[in-house]
Design an enzyme around this catalytic site. Structure first.
Site, PDB file in Angstrom:
ATOM      1  N   SER A  94       0.824  -1.256   0.076  1.00  0.00           N
ATOM      2  CA  SER A  94      -0.058   0.083  -0.032  1.00  0.00           C
ATOM      3  C   SER A  94       0.927   1.070  -0.068  1.00  0.00           C
ATOM      4  CB  SER A  94      -0.894  -0.220   1.216  1.00  0.00           C
ATOM      5  OG  SER A  94      -1.967   1.085   1.007  1.00  0.00           O
ATOM      6  N   ASP A 216     -10.197  -4.076  -5.716  1.00  0.00           N
ATOM      7  CA  ASP A 216      -9.443  -3.267  -4.577  1.00  0.00           C
ATOM      8  C   ASP A 216     -10.212  -2.051  -4.413  1.00  0.00           C
ATOM      9  OD1 ASP A 216      -7.797  -1.781  -2.769  1.00  0.00           O
ATOM     10  OD2 ASP A 216      -5.807  -2.646  -3.703  1.00  0.00           O
ATOM     11  N   HIS A 244      -7.562  -5.076  -0.343  1.00  0.00           N
ATOM     12  CA  HIS A 244      -6.443  -4.362  -0.362  1.00  0.00           C
ATOM     13  C   HIS A 244      -5.253  -5.094   0.305  1.00  0.00           C
ATOM     14  CE1 HIS A 244      -4.265  -0.564  -1.391  1.00  0.00           C
ATOM     15  NE2 HIS A 244      -3.975  -0.343   0.008  1.00  0.00           N
TER      16      HIS A 244
END
Length: 262
Positions: A94, A216, A244
């Site tokens: 991320s 996502d 995610h």
């Protein structure tokens, strides 16, 4: 202050090639527990917590330094320097995908390859670029976090994690969010969601793998494709995963894609 203590650095593994794992927003190094051990046989595995997360030294948190992702990237470089990392592999989830990209620009000698798990260089919709959120949506998201950290955690964790049929995953993410100091969480959220690193992608010379989930809500397929197209040396791997956080929900898929890349 010892960088090892500051970032709660943990080292394991029998190999020579360093592999550094960096966690995402509201998480800590424990989020790699299904993946990192699989690489200990042939790598020197390095885990750490961003300052303000996990068991890092909260006293080292500096509002000015960590107001942007650059401060976190500086930390990554300092960790690499302290551990004499050269030609290592950086695995970032991320927001840490972009942190790793920035670190590789700052000090390319430390990194031979980047594994970018669900990256996003910009979360804001901007003309033809679809980052996933309007300006109003991002402002509302950040305002909600400002007003009710616990409520934000409870509402956002299931959306971020996906996999509604496995509620234990979103529960773990929610608990991780709730353990984070609220003031630090607010600042890191702004550094994350208001960043725009699209222009930096062209400066990343390190060979990169972009790991993209099928669905996502935070960084959709169009974002992963954008990252692949704007990095000078990258390949995109669409893995059979949803949400995610494939490092928790689909670790075998992540490991397989990493092995093929490495």
């Amino acid at each position: 202050m010892s960088i090892i203590k500051r970032n709660n650095v943990k080292i394991s593994g029998d190999g020579q090639t360093p592999m550094i794992f960096a966690h995402g927003f509201g998480c800590d190094q424990n989020m790699w527990r299904f993946i990192a051990p699989e690489f200990e046989r042939d790598h020197r595995v390095i885990l750490f917590d961003h300052v303000g997360a996990g068991r890092s030294d909260l006293g080292a948190y500096d509002q000015e330094r960590y107001a942007t992702l650059e401060g976190y990237a500086d930390d990554v470089v300092e960790i690499c320097e302290a551990l004499n990392v050269e030609n290592g592999i950086f695995v970032g989830h991320s927001v840490s995908a972009m942190i790793g990209a920035l670190a590789s620009i700052k000090s390319p000698k430390h990194f031979e390859k980047l594994v970018l798990v669900c990256p996003s260089p910009c979360y804001l919709n901007d003309g033809d670029y679809q980052g996933g959120f309007s300006h109003q949506q991002l402002e509302e998201l950040l305002e909600f976090l400002d007003e009710n950290h616990m409520g934000w955690s409870a509402q956002m964790a299931p959306l971020i994690m996906g996999n509604a049929d496995r509620p234990e995953l979103s529960e773990e993410l929610e608990n991780s969010f709730c353990r984070t100091d609220p003031d630090i969480a607010r600042a890191f959220a702004r550094a994350t969601f208001l960043s725009d690193n699209r222009a930096d992608l062209a400066s990343v010379r390190t060979s990169s793998l972009v790991l993209q989930c099928k669905e996502d809500v935070i960084a959709g397929q169009q974002v992963g494709k954008y990252v692949e197209e704007h990095l000078p040396d990258a390949r995109l791997a669409l893995i059979d995963a949803y949400g995610h956080c494939p490092n928790l929900s689909a670790p075998d898929e992540v490991i397989k894609a990493m092995r093929e890349f490495l």
